[in-house]
Design a protein around this motif. Structure first.
Motif, PDB file in Angstrom:
ATOM      1  N   GLU A  81      39.690  49.029  44.063  1.00  0.00           N
ATOM      2  CA  GLU A  81      37.580  49.221  43.863  1.00  0.00           C
ATOM      3  C   GLU A  81      37.377  48.855  43.184  1.00  0.00           C
ATOM      4  O   GLU A  81      37.423  49.281  42.154  1.00  0.00           O
ATOM      5  CB  GLU A  81      37.565  50.286  44.918  1.00  0.00           C
ATOM      6  N   ILE A  82      36.722  47.705  43.224  1.00  0.00           N
ATOM      7  CA  ILE A  82      36.107  46.928  41.778  1.00  0.00           C
ATOM      8  C   ILE A  82      34.549  47.111  42.052  1.00  0.00           C
ATOM      9  O   ILE A  82      34.679  46.524  42.914  1.00  0.00           O
ATOM     10  CB  ILE A  82      36.278  45.490  40.708  1.00  0.00           C
ATOM     11  N   ASP A  83      34.103  48.064  41.686  1.00  0.00           N
ATOM     12  CA  ASP A  83      32.230  48.315  41.926  1.00  0.00           C
ATOM     13  C   ASP A  83      31.689  47.573  40.668  1.00  0.00           C
ATOM     14  O   ASP A  83      32.022  47.831  39.478  1.00  0.00           O
ATOM     15  CB  ASP A  83      31.915  49.560  41.930  1.00  0.00           C
ATOM     16  N   PHE A  84      30.351  47.442  40.937  1.00  0.00           N
ATOM     17  CA  PHE A  84      29.747  45.830  39.954  1.00  0.00           C
ATOM     18  C   PHE A  84      28.573  46.227  40.232  1.00  0.00           C
ATOM     19  O   PHE A  84      28.256  46.179  40.963  1.00  0.00           O
ATOM     20  CB  PHE A  84      30.420  45.201  39.125  1.00  0.00           C
ATOM     21  N   ASP A  85      27.481  45.948  39.021  1.00  0.00           N
ATOM     22  CA  ASP A  85      25.921  45.942  39.320  1.00  0.00           C
ATOM     23  C   ASP A  85      26.298  45.143  37.621  1.00  0.00           C
ATOM     24  O   ASP A  85      26.664  44.544  36.908  1.00  0.00           O
ATOM     25  CB  ASP A  85      25.225  46.293  39.272  1.00  0.00           C
ATOM     26  N   GLN A  86      25.296  44.430  37.293  1.00  0.00           N
ATOM     27  CA  GLN A  86      25.121  43.812  36.017  1.00  0.00           C
ATOM     28  C   GLN A  86      24.584  44.044  35.311  1.00  0.00           C
ATOM     29  O   GLN A  86      24.539  43.843  34.104  1.00  0.00           O
ATOM     30  CB  GLN A  86      23.184  42.486  36.475  1.00  0.00           C
ATOM     31  N   SER A  87      24.769  45.502  35.099  1.00  0.00           N
ATOM     32  CA  SER A  87      25.301  45.989  33.825  1.00  0.00           C
ATOM     33  C   SER A  87      26.684  46.857  33.230  1.00  0.00           C
ATOM     34  O   SER A  87      27.349  47.291  32.407  1.00  0.00           O
ATOM     35  CB  SER A  87      23.593  47.632  34.103  1.00  0.00           C
ATOM     36  N   GLU A  88      27.198  46.978  34.414  1.00  0.00           N
ATOM     37  CA  GLU A  88      28.787  48.054  34.614  1.00  0.00           C
ATOM     38  C   GLU A  88      29.173  47.726  35.790  1.00  0.00           C
ATOM     39  O   GLU A  88      28.736  47.142  36.587  1.00  0.00           O
ATOM     40  CB  GLU A  88      27.973  49.875  34.198  1.00  0.00           C
TER      41      GLU A  88
END
Length: 133
Positions: A81-88
């Motif tokens: 699973e790849i979780d992301f936001d705009q910083s990490e």
């Protein structure tokens, strides 16, 4: 007789090498380059999917900021699973087949595949951010 001993020792070394395992290494809160903050979530997602696809990971969208990626070389399968936001972003183990996963350890190639994916994601997001100037 001596060559038979070398053959047996060589075969045993190959068997042991093929079964090597290592602790599962998840990628936790890996920061994107600073200029990635100017990218939208859709652009970051697109970059992650492109990076994964270039290494033959199959990516499915789970939700905003969540992707499931599957890599299946030969008779092996790794799912993360790849979780992301705009910083990490983070890459976490989900499932596997034929990788000797025992709850904490897995075939040593898994960690290499995940590290390559991590590096490719960083490179692709950085390139997209550089073009967004």
């Amino acid at each position: 007789m001596r060559s038979l001993k070398f053959a047996v020792v060589g075969l045993l070394a190959l068997v042991v090498a093929a079964c090597r395992t290592a602790p599962v290494q998840n990628v936790t809160s890996q920061p994107f380059p600073a200029d990635a903050a100017k990218l939208s979530m859709a652009q970051i997602e697109e970059s992650i999917i492109k990076a994964a696809g270039e290494r033959e990971w199959i990516v499915q969208r789970k939700a905003d900021g969540e992707l499931i990626a599957t890599y299946s070389p030969r008779d092996h399968l790794a799912k993360v699973e790849i979780d992301f936001d705009q910083s990490e972003f983070s890459i976490s183990y989900v499932d596997s087949t034929n990788l000797n996963y025992d709850g904490t350890s897995i075939h040593y190639n898994y960690n290499r595949w995940v590290n390559n994916l991590r590096q490719d994601i960083l490179r692709e997001v950085s390139a997209k951010a550089a073009l967004a100037n």
